[in-house]
Motif scaffolding. Structure first.
Motif, PDB file in Angstrom:
ATOM      1  N   ASN A   5       0.856  -1.184   0.000  1.00  0.00           N
ATOM      2  CA  ASN A   5       0.000   0.000   0.000  1.00  0.00           C
ATOM      3  C   ASN A   5       0.892   1.234   0.000  1.00  0.00           C
ATOM      4  OD1 ASN A   5      -1.869   1.997   0.402  1.00  0.00           O
ATOM      5  ND2 ASN A   5      -2.742   1.125   2.253  1.00  0.00           N
ATOM      6  N   ARG A   6       1.152   1.806  -1.165  1.00  0.00           N
ATOM      7  CA  ARG A   6       2.029   2.954  -1.283  1.00  0.00           C
ATOM      8  C   ARG A   6       1.483   3.883  -2.349  1.00  0.00           C
ATOM      9  NH1 ARG A   6       3.874   4.812   2.106  1.00  0.00           N
ATOM     10  NH2 ARG A   6       5.387   3.555   3.036  1.00  0.00           N
ATOM     11  N   VAL A   7       1.460   5.187  -2.050  1.00  0.00           N
ATOM     12  CA  VAL A   7       0.951   6.193  -2.971  1.00  0.00           C
ATOM     13  C   VAL A   7       1.971   7.324  -3.053  1.00  0.00           C
ATOM     14  CG1 VAL A   7      -0.873   7.894  -3.347  1.00  0.00           C
ATOM     15  CG2 VAL A   7      -1.430   5.685  -2.370  1.00  0.00           C
ATOM     16  N   VAL A   8       2.242   7.793  -4.254  1.00  0.00           N
ATOM     17  CA  VAL A   8       3.084   8.971  -4.460  1.00  0.00           C
ATOM     18  C   VAL A   8       2.278   9.953  -5.304  1.00  0.00           C
ATOM     19  CG1 VAL A   8       5.225   9.875  -5.415  1.00  0.00           C
ATOM     20  CG2 VAL A   8       5.203   7.602  -4.378  1.00  0.00           C
ATOM     21  N   LEU A   9       2.106  11.166  -4.782  1.00  0.00           N
ATOM     22  CA  LEU A   9       1.327  12.198  -5.474  1.00  0.00           C
ATOM     23  C   LEU A   9       2.155  13.454  -5.632  1.00  0.00           C
ATOM     24  CD1 LEU A   9      -1.952  11.908  -3.389  1.00  0.00           C
ATOM     25  CD2 LEU A   9      -1.605  11.065  -5.707  1.00  0.00           C
ATOM     26  N   VAL A  10       2.013  14.105  -6.767  1.00  0.00           N
ATOM     27  CA  VAL A  10       2.581  15.428  -6.984  1.00  0.00           C
ATOM     28  C   VAL A  10       1.445  16.314  -7.463  1.00  0.00           C
ATOM     29  CG1 VAL A  10       4.204  16.824  -8.311  1.00  0.00           C
ATOM     30  CG2 VAL A  10       4.861  14.531  -7.574  1.00  0.00           C
ATOM     31  N   GLY A  11       1.238  17.399  -6.747  1.00  0.00           N
ATOM     32  CA  GLY A  11       0.156  18.303  -7.112  1.00  0.00           C
ATOM     33  C   GLY A  11       0.281  19.613  -6.373  1.00  0.00           C
ATOM     34  N   ASN A  12      -0.790  20.385  -6.404  1.00  0.00           N
ATOM     35  CA  ASN A  12      -0.809  21.698  -5.759  1.00  0.00           C
ATOM     36  C   ASN A  12      -1.850  21.722  -4.655  1.00  0.00           C
ATOM     37  OD1 ASN A  12       0.952  22.252  -7.797  1.00  0.00           O
ATOM     38  ND2 ASN A  12      -0.305  23.787  -8.793  1.00  0.00           N
ATOM     39  N   LEU A  13      -1.544  22.445  -3.579  1.00  0.00           N
ATOM     40  CA  LEU A  13      -2.500  22.596  -2.490  1.00  0.00           C
ATOM     41  C   LEU A  13      -3.709  23.387  -2.964  1.00  0.00           C
ATOM     42  CD1 LEU A  13      -0.257  23.452   0.575  1.00  0.00           C
ATOM     43  CD2 LEU A  13      -1.406  21.316   0.082  1.00  0.00           C
ATOM     44  N   THR A  14      -4.890  22.951  -2.555  1.00  0.00           N
ATOM     45  CA  THR A  14      -6.110  23.634  -2.989  1.00  0.00           C
ATOM     46  C   THR A  14      -6.536  24.742  -2.034  1.00  0.00           C
ATOM     47  OG1 THR A  14      -7.522  22.052  -1.836  1.00  0.00           O
ATOM     48  CG2 THR A  14      -6.951  21.569  -4.146  1.00  0.00           C
ATOM     49  N   LEU A  75       3.663  20.327  -4.260  1.00  0.00           N
ATOM     50  CA  LEU A  75       4.013  19.445  -3.162  1.00  0.00           C
ATOM     51  C   LEU A  75       4.049  18.002  -3.639  1.00  0.00           C
ATOM     52  CD1 LEU A  75       4.209  19.160   0.017  1.00  0.00           C
ATOM     53  CD2 LEU A  75       1.743  18.939  -0.014  1.00  0.00           C
ATOM     54  N   LEU A  76       5.010  17.231  -3.134  1.00  0.00           N
ATOM     55  CA  LEU A  76       5.062  15.793  -3.359  1.00  0.00           C
ATOM     56  C   LEU A  76       4.766  15.124  -2.026  1.00  0.00           C
ATOM     57  CD1 LEU A  76       7.492  13.642  -5.330  1.00  0.00           C
ATOM     58  CD2 LEU A  76       7.182  13.136  -2.928  1.00  0.00           C
ATOM     59  N   VAL A  98      -5.371   9.618   1.785  1.00  0.00           N
ATOM     60  CA  VAL A  98      -3.958   9.261   1.882  1.00  0.00           C
ATOM     61  C   VAL A  98      -3.442   9.721   3.233  1.00  0.00           C
ATOM     62  CG1 VAL A  98      -1.651   9.679   0.930  1.00  0.00           C
ATOM     63  CG2 VAL A  98      -3.597   9.399  -0.605  1.00  0.00           C
ATOM     64  N   VAL A  99      -2.754   8.834   3.930  1.00  0.00           N
ATOM     65  CA  VAL A  99      -2.047   9.205   5.143  1.00  0.00           C
ATOM     66  C   VAL A  99      -0.613   9.497   4.709  1.00  0.00           C
ATOM     67  CG1 VAL A  99      -1.256   8.469   7.419  1.00  0.00           C
ATOM     68  CG2 VAL A  99      -3.512   7.767   6.574  1.00  0.00           C
ATOM     69  N   GLY A 100      -0.238  10.784   4.734  1.00  0.00           N
ATOM     70  CA  GLY A 100       1.079  11.192   4.263  1.00  0.00           C
ATOM     71  C   GLY A 100       2.161  10.822   5.257  1.00  0.00           C
ATOM     72  N   GLU A 101       3.163  10.101   4.793  1.00  0.00           N
ATOM     73  CA  GLU A 101       4.277   9.704   5.648  1.00  0.00           C
ATOM     74  C   GLU A 101       5.538  10.499   5.326  1.00  0.00           C
ATOM     75  OE1 GLU A 101       4.320   5.511   4.938  1.00  0.00           O
ATOM     76  OE2 GLU A 101       2.498   5.192   6.116  1.00  0.00           O
ATOM     77  N   LYS A 102       5.682  10.905   4.075  1.00  0.00           N
ATOM     78  CA  LYS A 102       6.810  11.742   3.655  1.00  0.00           C
ATOM     79  C   LYS A 102       6.253  12.889   2.836  1.00  0.00           C
ATOM     80  CE  LYS A 102      10.139   7.990   3.392  1.00  0.00           C
ATOM     81  NZ  LYS A 102      11.059   7.249   2.507  1.00  0.00           N
ATOM     82  N   MET A 103       6.898  14.039   2.946  1.00  0.00           N
ATOM     83  CA  MET A 103       6.440  15.213   2.220  1.00  0.00           C
ATOM     84  C   MET A 103       7.660  15.961   1.704  1.00  0.00           C
ATOM     85  SD  MET A 103       5.378  18.960   3.185  1.00  0.00           S
ATOM     86  CE  MET A 103       6.338  18.806   4.595  1.00  0.00           C
ATOM     87  N   GLN A 104       7.580  16.429   0.461  1.00  0.00           N
ATOM     88  CA  GLN A 104       8.665  17.220  -0.119  1.00  0.00           C
ATOM     89  C   GLN A 104       8.074  18.462  -0.752  1.00  0.00           C
ATOM     90  OE1 GLN A 104      12.161  16.612  -0.268  1.00  0.00           O
ATOM     91  NE2 GLN A 104      12.130  18.700  -0.986  1.00  0.00           N
TER      92      GLN A 104
END
Length: 164
Positions: A5-14, A75-76, A98-104
């Motif tokens: 169970n792993r998700v990687v997202l790149v987008g913009n804060l709304t 944000l990633l 999504v429960v974010g575990e890492k943020m860039q």
């Protein structure tokens, strides 16, 4: 059976981040990221489609995001999917988040462009908090290791016995 169970997202804060603390003192931020997808239709025209994903950040990630990011900031986020279930007025409801575990944090450090307006100083401080490389603090164009690199004009540079 194995699972992953792993998700990687790149987008913009709304929207701007609202930081809160649970009774134990742990920081939590509920954010939404707009992830854009561009595809071609059967008629040949390009269509932009946004998907809005709810993300929960905890602890230091939530505090850093709240301090340095704002609406529109790129944000990633890496984390895992979680299904929330509840009942309202006799109707069962569920929501995937999504429960974010890492943020860039992404974007420029100069405060212009797509960096969401964050200042270089703020981005540098965030980098120090996470041990990331800060180009202005750690490197100068006049550093001596660059002088030690071969330039092609030295003695023996054209030696045919060099193994490369």
């Amino acid at each position: 059976m194995a699972s992953y169970n792993r998700v990687v997202l790149v987008g913009n804060l709304t929207r701007d981040i609202e930081l809160r603390y649970i009774p134990s003192g742990l920081a939590v931020a509920e954010i939404t990221i707009a992830v854009n997808d561009r595809r071609k239709t059967s008629s040949g025209e390009w269509v932009d489609e946004a998907t809005f994903v709810d993300v929960t950040l905890w602890g230091r990630n939530a505090e850093v995001a709240s301090e340095y990011l704002q609406k529109g900031s790129p944000l990633l986020v890496e984390g895992r999917l979680k299904l929330d279930r509840w009942e309202t007025d006799g109707q069962k409801r569920s929501k995937l988040r999504v429960v974010g575990e890492k943020m860039q944090m992404l974007g420029s450090r100069t405060g212009g462009g797509s960096g969401g307006g964050s200042s270089h100083r703020a981005a540098s401080q965030a980098s120090e908090d996470h041990g990331a490389y800060d180009s202005d603090e750690s490197y100068s164009a006049d550093s001596s290791p660059r002088d030690a690199q071969p330039t092609g004009g030295g003695a023996g540079y054209d030696d045919p016995n060099i193994p490369f």
